[in-house]
Motif scaffolding. Structure first.
Motif, PDB file in Angstrom:
ATOM      1  N   MET A   1       0.827  -1.212   0.000  1.00 33.52           N
ATOM      2  CA  MET A   1       0.000   0.000   0.000  1.00 33.52           C
ATOM      3  C   MET A   1       0.855   1.254   0.000  1.00 33.52           C
ATOM      4  SD  MET A   1      -2.775   1.042   2.821  1.00 33.52           S
ATOM      5  CE  MET A   1      -3.692   2.550   2.712  1.00 33.52           C
ATOM      6  N   ILE A   2       1.832   1.286   0.934  1.00 31.91           N
ATOM      7  CA  ILE A   2       2.644   2.494   1.042  1.00 31.91           C
ATOM      8  C   ILE A   2       3.527   2.703  -0.169  1.00 31.91           C
ATOM      9  CG2 ILE A   2       4.592   1.404   2.244  1.00 31.91           C
ATOM     10  CD1 ILE A   2       4.753   3.862   3.980  1.00 31.91           C
ATOM     11  N   LYS A   3       3.876   1.604  -0.873  1.00 27.27           N
ATOM     12  CA  LYS A   3       4.757   1.739  -2.017  1.00 27.27           C
ATOM     13  C   LYS A   3       4.054   2.339  -3.228  1.00 27.27           C
ATOM     14  CE  LYS A   3       8.163  -1.667  -0.682  1.00 27.27           C
ATOM     15  NZ  LYS A   3       8.975  -2.816  -1.079  1.00 27.27           N
ATOM     16  N   THR A   4       2.736   2.498  -3.145  1.00 33.71           N
ATOM     17  CA  THR A   4       2.018   3.139  -4.243  1.00 33.71           C
ATOM     18  C   THR A   4       1.959   4.645  -4.049  1.00 33.71           C
ATOM     19  OG1 THR A   4      -0.102   2.941  -3.144  1.00 33.71           O
ATOM     20  CG2 THR A   4       0.613   1.085  -4.505  1.00 33.71           C
ATOM     21  N   LEU A   5       2.531   5.130  -2.926  1.00 36.33           N
ATOM     22  CA  LEU A   5       2.499   6.546  -2.608  1.00 36.33           C
ATOM     23  C   LEU A   5       3.897   7.122  -2.711  1.00 36.33           C
ATOM     24  CD1 LEU A   5       0.302   6.246   0.590  1.00 36.33           C
ATOM     25  CD2 LEU A   5      -0.476   6.960  -1.667  1.00 36.33           C
ATOM     26  N   ALA A   6       3.967   8.442  -2.804  1.00 41.31           N
ATOM     27  CA  ALA A   6       5.272   9.104  -2.822  1.00 41.31           C
ATOM     28  C   ALA A   6       5.714   9.284  -1.385  1.00 41.31           C
ATOM     29  CB  ALA A   6       5.160  10.465  -3.518  1.00 41.31           C
ATOM     30  N   VAL A   7       6.534   8.361  -0.891  1.00 36.95           N
ATOM     31  CA  VAL A   7       6.906   8.334   0.508  1.00 36.95           C
ATOM     32  C   VAL A   7       8.390   8.604   0.656  1.00 36.95           C
ATOM     33  CG1 VAL A   7       7.013   6.948   2.583  1.00 36.95           C
ATOM     34  CG2 VAL A   7       5.106   6.687   1.003  1.00 36.95           C
ATOM     35  N   SER A   8       8.724   9.470   1.573  1.00 37.19           N
ATOM     36  CA  SER A   8      10.125   9.758   1.860  1.00 37.19           C
ATOM     37  C   SER A   8      10.435   9.292   3.265  1.00 37.19           C
ATOM     38  CB  SER A   8      10.380  11.264   1.753  1.00 37.19           C
ATOM     39  OG  SER A   8      11.692  11.569   2.156  1.00 37.19           O
ATOM     40  N   LEU A   9      11.310   8.283   3.392  1.00 36.52           N
ATOM     41  CA  LEU A   9      11.658   7.758   4.703  1.00 36.52           C
ATOM     42  C   LEU A   9      12.719   8.627   5.355  1.00 36.52           C
ATOM     43  CD1 LEU A   9      11.839   3.921   4.084  1.00 36.52           C
ATOM     44  CD2 LEU A   9      10.183   5.147   5.459  1.00 36.52           C
TER      45      LEU A   9
ATOM     46  N   LEU B   1      -8.078  -2.252   7.081  1.00 33.25           N
ATOM     47  CA  LEU B   1      -8.214  -3.702   7.169  1.00 33.25           C
ATOM     48  C   LEU B   1      -8.149  -4.345   5.799  1.00 33.25           C
ATOM     49  CD1 LEU B   1     -11.241  -3.741   9.644  1.00 33.25           C
ATOM     50  CD2 LEU B   1      -8.841  -4.165  10.227  1.00 33.25           C
ATOM     51  N   SER B   2      -7.686  -5.586   5.750  1.00 33.51           N
ATOM     52  CA  SER B   2      -7.806  -6.356   4.520  1.00 33.51           C
ATOM     53  C   SER B   2      -9.294  -6.587   4.251  1.00 33.51           C
ATOM     54  CB  SER B   2      -7.102  -7.708   4.670  1.00 33.51           C
ATOM     55  OG  SER B   2      -7.794  -8.518   5.623  1.00 33.51           O
ATOM     56  N   TYR B   3      -9.599  -6.986   3.025  1.00 35.32           N
ATOM     57  CA  TYR B   3     -11.005  -7.229   2.694  1.00 35.32           C
ATOM     58  C   TYR B   3     -11.596  -8.297   3.608  1.00 35.32           C
ATOM     59  CZ  TYR B   3     -15.055  -9.279   0.458  1.00 35.32           C
ATOM     60  OH  TYR B   3     -16.299  -9.791   0.228  1.00 35.32           O
ATOM     61  N   ALA B   4     -10.853  -9.380   3.843  1.00 36.43           N
ATOM     62  CA  ALA B   4     -11.370 -10.483   4.658  1.00 36.43           C
ATOM     63  C   ALA B   4     -11.673 -10.013   6.076  1.00 36.43           C
ATOM     64  CB  ALA B   4     -10.370 -11.633   4.678  1.00 36.43           C
TER      65      ALA B   4
ATOM     66  N   ASP C   1      -7.651  -3.515  -5.666  1.00 37.10           N
ATOM     67  CA  ASP C   1      -6.681  -2.628  -6.327  1.00 37.10           C
ATOM     68  C   ASP C   1      -5.260  -2.846  -5.827  1.00 37.10           C
ATOM     69  OD1 ASP C   1      -8.708  -1.545  -7.792  1.00 37.10           O
ATOM     70  OD2 ASP C   1      -8.891   0.283  -6.596  1.00 37.10           O
ATOM     71  N   PHE C   2      -5.129  -3.374  -4.604  1.00 36.49           N
ATOM     72  CA  PHE C   2      -3.811  -3.574  -4.007  1.00 36.49           C
ATOM     73  C   PHE C   2      -3.413  -5.047  -3.926  1.00 36.49           C
ATOM     74  CE2 PHE C   2      -5.511   0.402  -2.406  1.00 36.49           C
ATOM     75  CZ  PHE C   2      -4.447   1.286  -2.584  1.00 36.49           C
ATOM     76  N   HIS C   3      -4.331  -5.923  -4.283  1.00 36.41           N
ATOM     77  CA  HIS C   3      -4.083  -7.367  -4.148  1.00 36.41           C
ATOM     78  C   HIS C   3      -2.843  -7.786  -4.943  1.00 36.41           C
ATOM     79  CE1 HIS C   3      -5.132 -11.463  -3.176  1.00 36.41           C
ATOM     80  NE2 HIS C   3      -5.073 -11.804  -4.446  1.00 36.41           N
ATOM     81  N   GLY C   4      -1.884  -8.431  -4.250  1.00 36.91           N
ATOM     82  CA  GLY C   4      -0.668  -8.896  -4.896  1.00 36.91           C
ATOM     83  C   GLY C   4       0.466  -7.894  -4.894  1.00 36.91           C
ATOM     84  N   LYS C   5       0.184  -6.647  -4.561  1.00 39.91           N
ATOM     85  CA  LYS C   5       1.245  -5.631  -4.536  1.00 39.91           C
ATOM     86  C   LYS C   5       2.012  -5.695  -3.218  1.00 39.91           C
ATOM     87  CE  LYS C   5      -1.183  -2.478  -7.652  1.00 39.91           C
ATOM     88  NZ  LYS C   5      -1.750  -1.121  -7.837  1.00 39.91           N
ATOM     89  N   SER C   6       3.209  -5.134  -3.213  1.00 39.50           N
ATOM     90  CA  SER C   6       4.059  -5.178  -2.020  1.00 39.50           C
ATOM     91  C   SER C   6       3.510  -4.292  -0.911  1.00 39.50           C
ATOM     92  CB  SER C   6       5.477  -4.730  -2.360  1.00 39.50           C
ATOM     93  OG  SER C   6       6.103  -5.650  -3.225  1.00 39.50           O
ATOM     94  N   THR C   7       3.572  -4.799   0.299  1.00 34.04           N
ATOM     95  CA  THR C   7       3.228  -4.006   1.474  1.00 34.04           C
ATOM     96  C   THR C   7       4.505  -3.384   2.030  1.00 34.04           C
ATOM     97  OG1 THR C   7       3.560  -5.857   3.000  1.00 34.04           O
ATOM     98  CG2 THR C   7       1.356  -5.606   2.033  1.00 34.04           C
ATOM     99  N   SER C   8       4.359  -2.570   3.047  1.00 30.63           N
ATOM    100  CA  SER C   8       5.523  -1.927   3.652  1.00 30.63           C
ATOM    101  C   SER C   8       6.468  -2.929   4.306  1.00 30.63           C
ATOM    102  CB  SER C   8       5.070  -0.915   4.705  1.00 30.63           C
ATOM    103  OG  SER C   8       4.264   0.073   4.114  1.00 30.63           O
TER     104      SER C   8
END
Length: 268
Positions: free
Chosen positions: A1-9, A147-150, A88-95
């Protein structure tokens, strides 16, 4: 989820205006099952084997706002609104680095350590579920968990989109876990709690550089400098730490003074 945003660590513990964000925090109530003094953290989920903080525990900035991941205790409770994310996020990398599975019992939270296990109660209808934190978000001011969909479907959030919820920290899963071991959670954290805290002020490939830094800061604001001979990415590194901090909070306060650029906390 976070990797779809412009995030600066961010790389250091500075600039965080609040520990818990904009949502409500309620002090934990002691209970026989989850005593409030018991830390809901596993050292492997907060610190790397070499003592450095995991990237997911460092402050980060999203949409111009800084968030500070924080250690919590078993029994801590929070309240606010929950939302959910799905296809929309299924299968994409999480933080956390694992792939998002909308059918797994997981969730995103702005500051809880990865693999923290929380009970989520939908206060609108009384339904409850248990999820494992593996992502960052939601980055909406009034929401505290995605939350996840489930998980959302299990307590009636998916149907409405959002709902009022309370979160209770139950425990902590190992960093390699992808499931929730409720029997182990009920027994409480099994790994040791960090008792010693240091602040790293330098890292050198040559011992001479570390030795010079140690001598220069041998007694800095009542803290003592020590050298740690370590290995990282197959390289020998001589790290200079300041010792003598009585707690993580004291080390955080020290770092916030800005004496050493790029300094960070080490726990042992």
């Amino acid at each position: 989820m976070i990797k779809t945003l412009a995030v600066s660590l961010a790389l250091i513990f500075t600039g965080c205006t609040t520990r818990y964000g904009s949502y409500s925090y309620h002090p934990p109530k002691p209970s026989q099952k989850y005593p409030s003094e018991q830390l809901a953290m596993s050292s492997s989920n907060v610190y790397k084997p070499n003592g450095e903080l995991h990237a997911t525990m460092r402050p980060y900035t999203v949409f111009g706002k800084e968030y500070c991941p924080t250690v919590v205790r078993v029994g801590d409770t929070f309240s606010g609104r929950a939302s959910w994310y799905g296809n929309d996020f299924h299968g994409k990398s999480t933080s956390s680095g694992e792939g998002y599975d909308m059918y797994a019992m997981t969730a995103a939270h702005k500051t809880l350590p990865m693999n923290t296990v929380v009970r989520v109660t939908n206060t609108d209808n009384g339904s409850q579920t248990v999820v494992r934190i593996n992502d960052r978000g939601p980055f909406v001011e009034t929401r505290i968990i995605d939350l996840s969909y489930a998980a959302a479907n299990a307590i009636g959030v998916a149907q409405k989109g959002t709902a009022n919820v309370t979160l209770e920290v139950l425990g902590f899963e190992p960093s390699t876990s992808r499931t929730i071991n409720m029997q182990a959670i009920a027994k409480g954290p099994q790994e040791r709690v960090m008792n010693n805290f240091y602040v790293q002020i330098g890292s050198f490939e040559r011992f001479e550089g570390a030795s010079y830094t140690k001598q220069k800061y041998a007694s800095f604001h009542s803290y003592s400098a020590i050298i740690k001979d370590t290995e990282y990415n197959n390289k020998r590194l001589f790290r200079v730490w300041l010792s003598g901090f009585k707690s993580e909070a004291e080390a955080r306060d020290f770092i916030s003074q800005g004496y050493f650029k790029g300094s960070f906390i080490i726990g042992e």
